[in-house]
Design a protein around this motif. Structure first.
Motif, PDB file in Angstrom:
ATOM      1  N   LEU A  66       0.815  -1.220   0.000  1.00 37.38           N
ATOM      2  CA  LEU A  66       0.000   0.000   0.000  1.00 37.38           C
ATOM      3  C   LEU A  66       0.846   1.265   0.000  1.00 37.38           C
ATOM      4  O   LEU A  66       0.321   2.372   0.022  1.00 37.38           O
ATOM      5  N   VAL A  96      -2.837  -0.497  -3.127  1.00 33.05           N
ATOM      6  CA  VAL A  96      -3.126   0.800  -3.743  1.00 33.05           C
ATOM      7  C   VAL A  96      -2.224   0.946  -4.958  1.00 33.05           C
ATOM      8  O   VAL A  96      -1.064   1.338  -4.853  1.00 33.05           O
ATOM      9  N   THR A 115      -7.280  -4.456  -7.184  1.00 31.16           N
ATOM     10  CA  THR A 115      -7.243  -3.148  -6.523  1.00 31.16           C
ATOM     11  C   THR A 115      -8.355  -3.073  -5.467  1.00 31.16           C
ATOM     12  O   THR A 115      -9.211  -3.950  -5.407  1.00 31.16           O
ATOM     13  N   PRO A 116      -8.348  -2.028  -4.641  1.00 34.54           N
ATOM     14  CA  PRO A 116      -9.337  -1.928  -3.568  1.00 34.54           C
ATOM     15  C   PRO A 116     -10.761  -2.070  -4.109  1.00 34.54           C
ATOM     16  O   PRO A 116     -11.078  -1.559  -5.178  1.00 34.54           O
TER      17      PRO A 116
ATOM     18  N   ALA B 339     -11.576   3.202  -5.078  1.00 34.79           N
ATOM     19  CA  ALA B 339     -10.823   3.471  -6.297  1.00 34.79           C
ATOM     20  C   ALA B 339     -11.793   3.675  -7.459  1.00 34.79           C
ATOM     21  O   ALA B 339     -11.471   4.326  -8.440  1.00 34.79           O
ATOM     22  N   GLU B 371      -7.133   9.222  -2.874  1.00 36.11           N
ATOM     23  CA  GLU B 371      -6.218   8.492  -1.998  1.00 36.11           C
ATOM     24  C   GLU B 371      -6.334   6.973  -2.037  1.00 36.11           C
ATOM     25  O   GLU B 371      -5.499   6.282  -1.471  1.00 36.11           O
ATOM     26  N   ALA B 372      -7.399   6.452  -2.676  1.00 37.27           N
ATOM     27  CA  ALA B 372      -7.426   4.993  -2.867  1.00 37.27           C
ATOM     28  C   ALA B 372      -6.550   4.607  -4.059  1.00 37.27           C
ATOM     29  O   ALA B 372      -6.370   3.436  -4.358  1.00 37.27           O
ATOM     30  N   LEU B 373      -6.012   5.632  -4.746  1.00 36.67           N
ATOM     31  CA  LEU B 373      -5.219   5.378  -5.951  1.00 36.67           C
ATOM     32  C   LEU B 373      -3.756   5.727  -5.776  1.00 36.67           C
ATOM     33  O   LEU B 373      -2.873   5.042  -6.277  1.00 36.67           O
TER      34      LEU B 373
END
Lengths: 139, 559, 309
Positions: A66, A96, A115-116, B339, B371-373
């Motif tokens: 992350l 991330v 990804t998330p 994201a 910020e998720a990226l």
């Protein structure tokens, strides 16, 4: 009766970040789907990850980062696997990771990037569909 | 408290309403769910009335702002006097780049600095260490020595800003650097204001950037408490953090319970080290998360304030009211950002920020949409800061204190969260206190169970995340993300090399030797760490000495 | 590389692949084991067991470093229970042994107990043989003491180290009868916390009350695995105890028992397999009859065995 040949997976966190929520949720989901999951804890160097994967003879390595260090650390893991002539391990990754980095990571041999927001069932299915359970035919 | 007669009357009318009006509707069609739950799985009733808060005693349980038990806020005028400090956590790349970002933020109306350090700095490694490869400057700024700190704060007078530093295992070293930097600017330590996070227990529980085992880590912390109680009256010596506990998957109740349990452990450690409660307790501060469930979050902040006040007064016999006030910083929840459709995150952040303001926060960081990226780009940071400013200047929620007090639902939730957190704290006490409970993996296990349950609820569709498991669209990759220059590592390595060639290496060796000797005694380490820092020992050199004497901590498996 | 030659050369990948074949009960594994068998019998096998959270992995981490200082090769097998419901396992013992990963004189393998409820599977016995043939001087087997496995360990190890910590409930009282009797060495780990002296005394008293091994008295050692305190003594004690048990013939008795038990197990497995494949219909038919109370299971078993003869 349970599967006599569970898939063996190494879940590894390269780099220095301590955020292992995702890695642990995935580890647990893989276990609950019948896999043997080896978790090595935080802060593993690429060298340690590759050596662990070889000693444990896993079929899958799942990497999680992350901190943004993926463009350096993921290719490093792949480079070491190639150097040791290990071709039979499915390597996947999560964390991330910006979309625009994904093509480069796939090019070096990471088969899929989660990804998330990815459901754990997608990861389970990807592994089950992509692992060749054919140890007897090797060598 | 209402009298029994009127409550009975209310109960009677409620029953009538249920029979005559409600049931007819319920017969026609079900409600959306059989059971409604808060974000933390507290069951939510159809509606609340006075019947649900029968035991509430206004004077005992709520009181007035600035007065015990501080449920309504810690200051008598709250935001009518002064708004919260808008403090955006920032830092990346080299000290030069971060210095530029700080000046940008200050020019945009930000009122305090919050320094993000990169992971090698947080782990006590110099930029050239093999484990630092790929990490230098990534999640924060790289600081290897006092030299870097001088650049980081170039042109920023330390008596004009308050600075928060997210640093834990090596907190003493960064604090020493800040003190030394102040002296170079001609500012004495008692003029400096700010915060170091310095909360090692939550590192073991949730965040993972620990270095030393618990015992020497607790010593470093109490050394800082003692040093600051004498020399730095305006400095917050610790920021006891529930933020990362929540990010790791805890519920709101667990966040309160585990954070306050950690707080109790720090108080006990300081008392054991011979400090008097009212000498250090006024400088303890807290750091909480703000999630999407608006009412639950507001109630959480109120419950935490009331519970901490009671703990300090009843358990630790504090006399100074300041020792009983739970002052806290809030950051919106990074783990709720998606994201997918990242602009949706702006709305999430606004709701979360509103919750923290309605909950009476002292300072606030709002996350950026991207910020998720990646690390936030400058225009995203601006929107995040603007979100705070809109709440502060346009929404009107700041004009009266604790505006949601007296809402049946809010008071019910406040009571419930306090009570359930209290039960957890008792359980942890029975396990021997927070450090023992952590060693046994109790908190970690509870958090991981909550994280897993949450994930399964999302996957089953019981919990909706907009844009993720519902209202999904095909998207183009996001452009214009912030990129940290990959050459930062090399730059920092070169800088260390230059430093080592130009500094007085005899003085360095002497200082490190003195540190080794001091670490083996029970003396306060702060003065000798300041000496090391001033001699331009690197962060890695100082931490290596401490690693040699203290050993390193390894976490166990808890899934 | 030929897998047999690879194992004999101590090649990590060959060892790892062979253990996988063993775990998957591949017929190929048996063929290879037959050829490797004559190269086994040289390693000292140490079983390390105890309750969860006692610090077994940390002790192994430190102990392996001591063995390495003497230039000995070390194989480590860490066994965790497999879920009987999903077949999955979380194998987390390596977390505390990561210092050892890059040491070329050390091989670590995590195994799920698979199939066998609580106990050790045949695969773990065979994995020990592989490491033995691969030239390991010491083989350490870690099992969690929550089921049958900690008693099973004496069927696999030359000596057994039992790890305990203070403050885990009623201490020795809580440990099942039978477990106390398998320990050749007792380690009280985390001896820097309160209650360790009391635990040491309780163990000593308990050993007095169970004078099973008349001539040999198991030593009790205190360690703090996280700092390495007491590990030097543990290393010395292991060698002393091994020496003593060798001289008075206990080690060779144990190895004889191990061989006999293994032979019997294999016969049982072999025979069961044969019966299963020769009389599948009869087994189903008799099961039905048992359910209907038309026959008892003892007579049913006899009836099938008589067919075989």
């Amino acid at each position: 009766m349970t599967d006599a040949k569970p898939i063996r997976v190494l879940i590894a966190k390269p780099g220095l970040d301590g955020h292992d929520r995702g890695a642990k949720v995935v580890a647990r989901a893989l276990r609950d789907s019948g896999m043997e999951v080896i978790y090595t804890g935080l802060r593993q160097t690429p060298e340690q990850i590759v050596e662990t994967a070889i000693q444990e003879d896993v079929q899958v390595i799942g990497l999680s980062i992350l901190s943004g260090a993926h463009n350096f650390l993921f290719p490093k893991v792949m480079e070491l696997l190639n150097k040791k002539n290990v071709q039979d391990i499915l390597v996947i990754a999560g964390g991330v990771i910006p979309d625009e980095d994904i093509p480069l990571l796939k090019e070096v041999g990471i088969r899929e990037i989660f990804t998330p927001g990815t459901p754990t069932s997608d990861i389970v299915n990807f592994i089950k569909n992509n692992v060749k359970n054919n140890v007897d035919d090797e060598n | 408290m209402a009298d029994k007669e009127s409550l009975d009357n209310l109960a009677k009318h409620k029953k009538e309403w249920e029979e005559k009006i409600l049931n007819k509707v319920l017969d026609k069609g079900h409600e959306r769910y059989e059971k409604f739950l808060t974000g933390s799985n507290i069951e939510v009733d159809r509606m609340y009335t006075e019947l649900d808060i029968q035991e509430l005693d206004y004077l005992r349980d709520l009181g007035f702002p600035g007065d015990y038990p501080y449920t309504r806020g810690i200051y008598p005028t709250m935001y009518r006097g002064r708004l919260w400090t808008m403090r955006q956590y920032a830092g990346f790349g080299t000290a030069e780049e971060s210095n530029k970002r700080y000046k940008f933020l200050l020019s945009q109306g930000q009122t305090g600095l919050s320094v993000a350090f990169d992971l090698p700095t947080q782990m006590g490694y110099d930029s050239g260490h093999p484990l630092s490869r790929g990490e230098v400057g990534k999640v924060g700024v790289a600081i290897d020595s006092l030299k870097d700190m001088e650049i980081l704060f170039e042109g920023i007078p330390l008596d004009k800003v308050s600075t928060s530093m997210t640093i834990n295992a090596p907190a003493a070293i960064l604090l020493a650097m800040y003190i030394s930097l102040g002296e170079k600017q001609g500012i004495s330590p008692d003029q400096l204001s700010g915060t170091i996070q310095n909360d090692i227990l939550k590192e073991y529980v949730a965040r993972g950037t620990y270095i030393f085992p618990p015992e020497p880590s607790m010593r470093l912390i109490t050394n800082i408490f003692e040093f600051c109680s004498i020399h730095m009256p305006k400095w917050n010596t610790i920021s006891i953090s529930g933020y990362h506990i929540r990010e790791a998957g805890a519920t709101a109740i667990q966040e309160v319970a585990f954070t306050l349990s950690d707080g109790i452990a720090y108080v006990e450690a300081a008392l054991k080290a011979g400090l008097a409660i009212d000498d250090f307790a006024p400088r303890l501060s807290f750091f909480f998360n703000a999630h999407n469930d608006l009412f639950e979050e507001v109630a959480k902040f109120r419950a935490a304030r009331r519970l901490w006040a009671k703990i300090m007064k009843q358990r630790f016999k504090a006399q100074n009211p300041k020792s009983m006030m739970l002052r806290f910083h809030t950051q919106t929840a990074g783990s709720t950002l998606t994201a997918q459709q990242p602009d949706n995150n702006i709305v999430r952040v606004a709701i979360q920020a509103l919750a923290s303001v309605l909950g009476g926060t002292q300072s606030l960081h709002t996350n950026s949409r991207d910020e998720a990226l990646a690390l936030p780009a400058e225009d995203s940071v601006r929107i995040a800061l603007r979100t705070q400013q809109i709440i502060a200047y346009e929404s009107g929620v700041t004009e009266t204190i604790d505006p949601l007090a007296g809402s049946y639902y809010i008071e019910y939730l406040t009571n419930t969260i306090e009570q359930k957190a209290q039960e957890y704290i008792e359980k942890i006490d029975k396990l021997g206190g927070a450090p023992k409970a952590i060693e046994k993996g109790f908190m970690q296990q509870e958090i991981q169970n909550s994280a897993y349950e949450y994930q399964m609820a999302v996957e089953s569709g019981r919990r909706i995340v907009v844009g993720v498991n519902k209202f999904h669209v095909e998207e183009e990759p996001v452009k214009g993300l912030l990129r940290v220059n990959p050459a930062v590592g090399k730059l920092q390595e070169a800088r260390i090399k230059e430093l080592k060639a130009s500094r007085d290496n005899l003085a360095v060796e002497a200082a490190l030797k003195e540190l080794t000797d001091c670490a083996k005694t029970e003396k306060n380490l702060m003065p000798v760490i300041i000496k090391c820092v001033k001699a331009y020992c690197t962060l890695g050199e100082i931490c290596n000495v401490l690693r040699d004497v203290f050993g390193e901590y390894k976490a166990s498996m808890n899934i | 590389m030929d897998i047999i030659q690879g194992v004999l050369n101590g090649d990590t990948r060959s060892i790892a692949k062979l253990i996988t074949l063993i775990e998957e009960r591949s017929p190929k594994a048996n063929e290879i084991l037959k050829q490797l068998f004559r190269f086994t019998g040289n390693a000292i096998t140490i079983g390390i067991t105890g309750p969860p959270g006692a610090g077994k992995s940390s002790i192994i981490n430190q102990l392996a470093k001591k063995f390495r200082n003497k230039n000995k090769k070390v194989g480590i097998i860490a066994i965790d229970p497999t879920s009987p419901f999903t077949g999955g396992t979380l194998l987390g013992d390596r977390i505390r042994m990561q210092d050892l990963t890059l040491d070329e004189g050390i091989y670590i393998r995590s195994m799920g107990s698979r199939g066998k409820l609580g106990g050790l599977s045949q695969a773990s016995y065979d994995a020990v043989k592989v490491l033995d043939a691969a030239g390991m001087d010491y083989i350490i087997i870690e099992t969690v003491g929550v089921g049958q496995s900690e008693v099973d360990i004496i069927r696999l190890a030359d000596i057994v180290v039992l790890v305990l910590v203070p403050g885990m409930g009623d201490d020795v009282q809580a440990i099942k009868a039978g477990v106390m009797e398998i320990g050749d060495i007792f380690v009280v780990n985390k001896s820097d916390i309160d209650g360790s002296d009391r635990l040491v005394n309780e163990i000593r008293m308990n050993l007095e009350l169970n004078p099973k091994k008349s001539s040999f008295k198991p030593p009790v050692i205190k360690t703090v695995a996280t700092t390495g305190e007491g590990i030097e003594t543990l290393d010395e004690t292991i060698n002393q105890v091994y020496h003593e048990l060798s001289i008075n013939g206990i080690i060779s008795d144990r190895r004889k028992q191990h061989a006999q038990q293994e032979l019997q197990e294999l016969i049982k497995d072999f025979y069961l397999k044969k019966i299963n494949s020769s009389f599948p219909a009869e087994i189903i038919a008799y099961t039905e009859k048992i359910l209907k109370k038309e026959i008892d299971p003892y007579s049913a078993a006899n009836a099938i065995l008589e067919k075989e003869e």
